[in-house]
Design a protein around this motif. Structure first.
Motif, mmCIF file in Angstrom:
data_model
loop_
_atom_site.group_PDB
_atom_site.id
_atom_site.type_symbol
_atom_site.label_atom_id
_atom_site.label_comp_id
_atom_site.label_asym_id
_atom_site.label_seq_id
_atom_site.Cartn_x
_atom_site.Cartn_y
_atom_site.Cartn_z
ATOM 1 N N GLN A 67 -0.263 0.655 4.609
ATOM 2 C CA GLN A 67 -0.594 2.059 4.359
ATOM 3 C C GLN A 67 0.571 2.827 3.730
ATOM 4 O O GLN A 67 0.631 4.049 3.794
ATOM 5 N N TYR A 96 3.942 -2.941 5.026
ATOM 6 C CA TYR A 96 3.375 -1.646 5.385
ATOM 7 C C TYR A 96 2.140 -1.383 4.516
ATOM 8 O O TYR A 96 2.242 -0.733 3.459
ATOM 9 N N GLN A 102 1.440 3.491 0.647
ATOM 10 C CA GLN A 102 1.141 4.435 -0.438
ATOM 11 C C GLN A 102 0.710 5.782 0.113
ATOM 12 O O GLN A 102 1.217 6.826 -0.307
ATOM 13 N N GLN A 103 -0.193 5.777 1.083
ATOM 14 C CA GLN A 103 -0.659 7.024 1.671
ATOM 15 C C GLN A 103 0.464 7.723 2.449
ATOM 16 O O GLN A 103 0.593 8.951 2.407
ATOM 17 N N ALA A 104 1.294 6.923 3.124
ATOM 18 C CA ALA A 104 2.387 7.502 3.908
ATOM 19 C C ALA A 104 3.416 8.180 3.003
ATOM 20 O O ALA A 104 3.882 9.298 3.284
ATOM 21 N N SER A 111 -6.246 6.887 -5.415
ATOM 22 C CA SER A 111 -5.497 5.630 -5.450
ATOM 23 C C SER A 111 -5.700 4.912 -6.781
ATOM 24 O O SER A 111 -6.692 5.121 -7.482
ATOM 25 N N GLN A 171 4.545 -3.282 0.503
ATOM 26 C CA GLN A 171 3.147 -3.094 0.888
ATOM 27 C C GLN A 171 2.648 -4.227 1.775
ATOM 28 O O GLN A 171 1.762 -4.032 2.619
#
Length: 449
Positions: free
Chosen positions: A216, A214, A218-220, A171, A211
């Motif tokens: 999460q 949501y 970036q990970q999704a 990240s 963001q």
């Protein structure tokens, strides 16, 4: 390999070392690494980490796009940092072409990379997880398909070179923390804050809004890119099978193409048009190819121009032609005339290729060797009595029967003497005409290239 990184949290150190070492194992033991370094935080951190892990196997390259007055100073900064770490550094200035600035700068950068990469050298770039998520979002907004949504691969094996992105699962927050712990110095490019550019707009305007809703995200999005990479690999297997069935790099058999489903037709044409280029054509461009060229009437001269190539249909085949090949006819005068003298064993250069005068079972009289023979372009309406055939018939019909492509017909030249047709030079060889100059054991021009 050094065992510790100064002032570097042990947890992060173990995480990075184990991740990178696992990735390195996929490369041959003799591989070395060229790090693309812009001077920003991400690439400077990568430089420092790689200098500790593999100091004897790395070099650095800074690409000066010459788009800002201070860019040469940034190159000097990168060179000085490399000198402190005892890492060789290349500074390469490039010229960015007109057009989409981000796209053209990327093209210039990768051309410079290809220029400097050595055999067995891997290009290492500092793209991280947020870069991956932003790339996927921008491509989604541009209407990309599976290939575009696959975004960036951690190990990207290309025809010219291989790219490795060791930070792709890391990240941005972790990278900032590592850079602070290591005291990594970097430059700040003001264009990274200029929302006129798509990526800066995505990062500073769109990203915070999404963001916030949501957390999460970036990970999704990163996970979605990996799922799309799996889908792309499966699609590639199908495409390779379909291409082997339907044609080659330069032509597609339309009868076999029509045996495929509509979806497979579109995917095959999209990948075929892309060729060795980086990007596929738009969905609209593929639809135009299907409707304007493939779907045109059989006697139409329809052509589609995209990315320096022309796509044309002839009978039941679709052809991909370079601009030079397709446009050559328009630059050739059909009033061109000349005289030639031929000797046995002599190479003769024609528009349709190179010929060699050789003896033949049936050919032209030896009395014609060394004489001035007339050579004219085909005008249309000519008739030819081909040797061994009954009667004269239109030259156009002979050309059609021989399936000489329309874009090649400007190269056809007629050989004669005293208004007597001796034969015709074509892209498929020399056609001997019936005349009083035909004799057993004579000579004929033979197409050699």
């Amino acid at each position: 390999m050094r065992s510790t990184l100064p002032a570097f949290n042990e947890v992060w150190q173990r995480q990075f070392r184990s991740s990178v070492l696992n990735q390195i194992q996929c490369f041959p033991a003799e591989s070395t690494f060229l790090i693309g370094c812009s001077g920003g935080m991400d690439s400077m951190l990568l430089l420092h980490l790689m200098s500790y892990l593999s100091p004897e196997k790395i070099r650095v390259i800074y690409i000066d796009h010459q788009l800002q007055s201070i860019s040469a100073d940034w190159g000097q900064f990168v060179s000085e940092q490399c000198a402190v770490l005892h890492v060789p550094c290349i500074v390469e200035a490039v010229d960015v072409q007109q057009g989409n600035l981000e796209h053209q700068a990327r093209n210039a950068r990768y051309q410079a990379y290809a220029k400097h990469l050595k055999p067995n050298e891997i290009l290492v770039l500092a793209h991280h997880q947020q870069d991956q998520a932003e790339t996927l979002m921008l491509r989604l907004l541009s209407g990309a398909g599976v290939h575009g949504l696959a975004a960036m691969k951690q190990v990207d094996v290309r025809e010219q070179f291989t790219i490795w992105r060791p930070l792709l699962d890391i990240s941005r927050e972790q990278i900032c923390q590592w850079a602070i712990q290591l005291g990594v110095q970097n430059i700040e490019d003001p264009t990274n804050l200029d929302t006129h550019y798509d990526r800066a707009w995505c990062r500073h305007e769109l990203w915070p809004v999404l963001q916030n809703r949501y957390p999460q995200m970036q990970q999704a999005l990163s996970r979605t890119s990996y799922l799309m990479q799996d889908a792309e690999d499966i699609l590639l297997e199908v495409l390779q099978q379909d291409l082997a069935l339907c044609g080659s790099v330069t032509e597609i058999d339309l009868k076999k193409l029509f045996q495929l489903s509509n979806a497979r037709q579109r995917q095959l044409l999209s990948a075929w048009m892309k060729g060795q280029d980086t990007y596929r054509p738009s969905f609209e461009m593929v639809e135009r190819l299907l409707h304007e060229v493939i779907g045109s009437k059989s006697d139409a001269q329809a052509a589609l121009h995209w990315n320096q190539y022309y796509y044309v249909r002839y009978q039941q085949k679709l052809f991909r032609l370079s601009a030079a090949e397709y446009l050559a006819e328009k630059s050739q005068s059909n009033s061109f005339e000349q005289t030639i003298c031929v000797a046995l064993g002599q190479k003769v250069e024609m528009l349709s290729g190179d010929y060699l005068a050789e003896t033949a079972k049936m050919g032209l009289s030896a009395a014609l060797l060394g004489k001035e023979l007339n050579l004219v372009m085909r005008q249309g309406g000519e008739k030819i009595h081909l040797y061994g055939r009954v009667g004269a018939w239109p030259l156009k019909k002979a050309i059609q029967e021989a399936q000489i492509f329309p874009w090649q017909r400007y190269r056809i030249q007629i050989l004669s003497i005293d208004n007597v047709m001796l034969g015709v030079f074509t892209p498929k060889g020399f056609w001997l005409a019936q005349s009083e100059y035909c004799e057993v054991g004579g000579w004929q021009p033979k197409l050699i290239s």
